[in-house]
Write a protein that holds these residues in place. Sequence first.
Motif, PDB file in Angstrom:
ATOM      1  N   PHE A 234       0.797  -1.217   0.000  1.00  0.00           N
ATOM      2  CA  PHE A 234       0.000   0.000   0.000  1.00  0.00           C
ATOM      3  C   PHE A 234       0.837   1.277   0.000  1.00  0.00           C
ATOM      4  O   PHE A 234       0.493   2.235  -0.713  1.00  0.00           O
ATOM      5  CB  PHE A 234      -0.972   0.004   1.182  1.00  0.00           C
ATOM      6  N   TYR A 235       1.911   1.320   0.759  1.00  0.00           N
ATOM      7  CA  TYR A 235       2.695   2.559   0.779  1.00  0.00           C
ATOM      8  C   TYR A 235       3.333   2.846  -0.582  1.00  0.00           C
ATOM      9  O   TYR A 235       3.287   4.010  -1.043  1.00  0.00           O
ATOM     10  CB  TYR A 235       3.752   2.510   1.883  1.00  0.00           C
ATOM     11  N   PRO A 236       3.922   1.876  -1.270  1.00  0.00           N
ATOM     12  CA  PRO A 236       4.427   2.172  -2.618  1.00  0.00           C
ATOM     13  C   PRO A 236       3.336   2.643  -3.578  1.00  0.00           C
ATOM     14  O   PRO A 236       3.563   3.573  -4.369  1.00  0.00           O
ATOM     15  CB  PRO A 236       5.035   0.841  -3.074  1.00  0.00           C
ATOM     16  N   ILE A 237       2.170   2.022  -3.536  1.00  0.00           N
ATOM     17  CA  ILE A 237       1.072   2.464  -4.406  1.00  0.00           C
ATOM     18  C   ILE A 237       0.680   3.889  -4.066  1.00  0.00           C
ATOM     19  O   ILE A 237       0.498   4.739  -4.952  1.00  0.00           O
ATOM     20  CB  ILE A 237      -0.138   1.513  -4.263  1.00  0.00           C
ATOM     21  N   TYR A 238       0.555   4.167  -2.785  1.00  0.00           N
ATOM     22  CA  TYR A 238       0.126   5.492  -2.315  1.00  0.00           C
ATOM     23  C   TYR A 238       1.113   6.578  -2.727  1.00  0.00           C
ATOM     24  O   TYR A 238       0.718   7.648  -3.209  1.00  0.00           O
ATOM     25  CB  TYR A 238      -0.022   5.437  -0.796  1.00  0.00           C
ATOM     26  N   THR A 239       2.394   6.317  -2.551  1.00  0.00           N
ATOM     27  CA  THR A 239       3.394   7.356  -2.808  1.00  0.00           C
ATOM     28  C   THR A 239       3.714   7.519  -4.290  1.00  0.00           C
ATOM     29  O   THR A 239       4.066   8.622  -4.729  1.00  0.00           O
ATOM     30  CB  THR A 239       4.698   7.053  -2.047  1.00  0.00           C
ATOM     31  N   GLU A 240       3.578   6.462  -5.062  1.00  0.00           N
ATOM     32  CA  GLU A 240       3.991   6.515  -6.463  1.00  0.00           C
ATOM     33  C   GLU A 240       2.852   6.757  -7.443  1.00  0.00           C
ATOM     34  O   GLU A 240       3.100   7.153  -8.588  1.00  0.00           O
ATOM     35  CB  GLU A 240       4.711   5.217  -6.841  1.00  0.00           C
ATOM     36  N   TYR A 241       1.598   6.538  -7.006  1.00  0.00           N
ATOM     37  CA  TYR A 241       0.497   6.583  -7.971  1.00  0.00           C
ATOM     38  C   TYR A 241      -0.674   7.470  -7.556  1.00  0.00           C
ATOM     39  O   TYR A 241      -1.793   7.269  -8.017  1.00  0.00           O
ATOM     40  CB  TYR A 241       0.002   5.156  -8.242  1.00  0.00           C
ATOM     41  N   GLY A 242      -0.411   8.459  -6.694  1.00  0.00           N
ATOM     42  CA  GLY A 242      -1.453   9.471  -6.543  1.00  0.00           C
ATOM     43  C   GLY A 242      -2.045   9.667  -5.172  1.00  0.00           C
ATOM     44  O   GLY A 242      -3.057  10.373  -5.046  1.00  0.00           O
ATOM     45  N   GLY A 243      -1.483   9.084  -4.137  1.00  0.00           N
ATOM     46  CA  GLY A 243      -1.994   9.342  -2.789  1.00  0.00           C
ATOM     47  C   GLY A 243      -3.450   8.961  -2.634  1.00  0.00           C
ATOM     48  O   GLY A 243      -3.870   7.871  -3.025  1.00  0.00           O
TER      49      GLY A 243
END
Length: 318
Positions: A234-243
């Motif tokens: 979740f943190y990589p998705i959140y930081t790399e793809y739009g929060g």
Amino acid sequence: MIVKKQHILFIVLLAIFVLPISGCSSSESKKDNEAFHQEEEDTSEGDPFAAPEKWQEHWFEHKQLVHLVYSDEHLALYFDKDVDQSIQWPKAYLGKVWKYIKSVYGEFGEDPKLYAILHTGKYSGGHPSPYMDASHDFRNVVDCGPYTWLEPSPEEGLSMMIHEIGHIVEGAANGIKENPAWDIWKDSKWAEIFIYDVYRNTGQEEYAEYTFNNLMEQVDDYPRPGTQWFKDWFYPIYTEYGGNKVLNRFYELLALHFPKNAEGNRYTRRMNMGEFVHFWSGAAAADLQPLAENAFGWPEEWNTQLKEAKSTFYNINY
């Protein structure tokens, strides 16, 4: 004859005035409930969503009569009799949280308010209820104990309360009940990134940092032993793809494409891991299969599921 008429008259009067009284005593509980709900209606003053001054809990083991201590357009806050009545911080902060959530995920029913109930010295945690449920009178509810609530502390109930609010989001976003991803992230790995995001976007950077540090060390045994949901997924998705935008986009795609009942207000099944990765890839507008393989492993079964998901939900592109 005069005596008999008097007797008859006495019996008639007795039937009229005495028997109804004895009938009320036999259904006292029912009348009390009716009276209480009438009290709720009487406080509305024409507003169907006005928060009642008193609210009798009637779910699970909760049987408290809770009292309204604050209400505005975003929040109705209730304390039981054991909560310190001088506590002020939930009045401002919980409403701010709910306002932020609606700005990201949209409205949750016609009543714009979150109904937050706080207990002290009772119950072992919290639970949510979305506005679709009769169990909590069709209101968006978080009901939490057993803390003192004297300070807004993540480890003293605040993160738990935001976790419960996250269940409302995942179980009622876009007006559709149930959460197709529940069997995969359970209770609830998505809530972890949700809590972090809420803190970051409601001015609580200190709490966000505290949450981040804790969750980067969190290890779970599903879907395989040693899984670090927050750190590796979740943190990589959140930081790399739009929060918060990518978090919301996942629910938007579910609402658009995942199977629902005829009325369109309830998901009809849970998703498998291939579908899970496919929908999150659509939310991120990027192929997340390599990220999933690193985070969770990648057995051949999931590869087959992913191929089927791409075929079934072909309108999801990335």
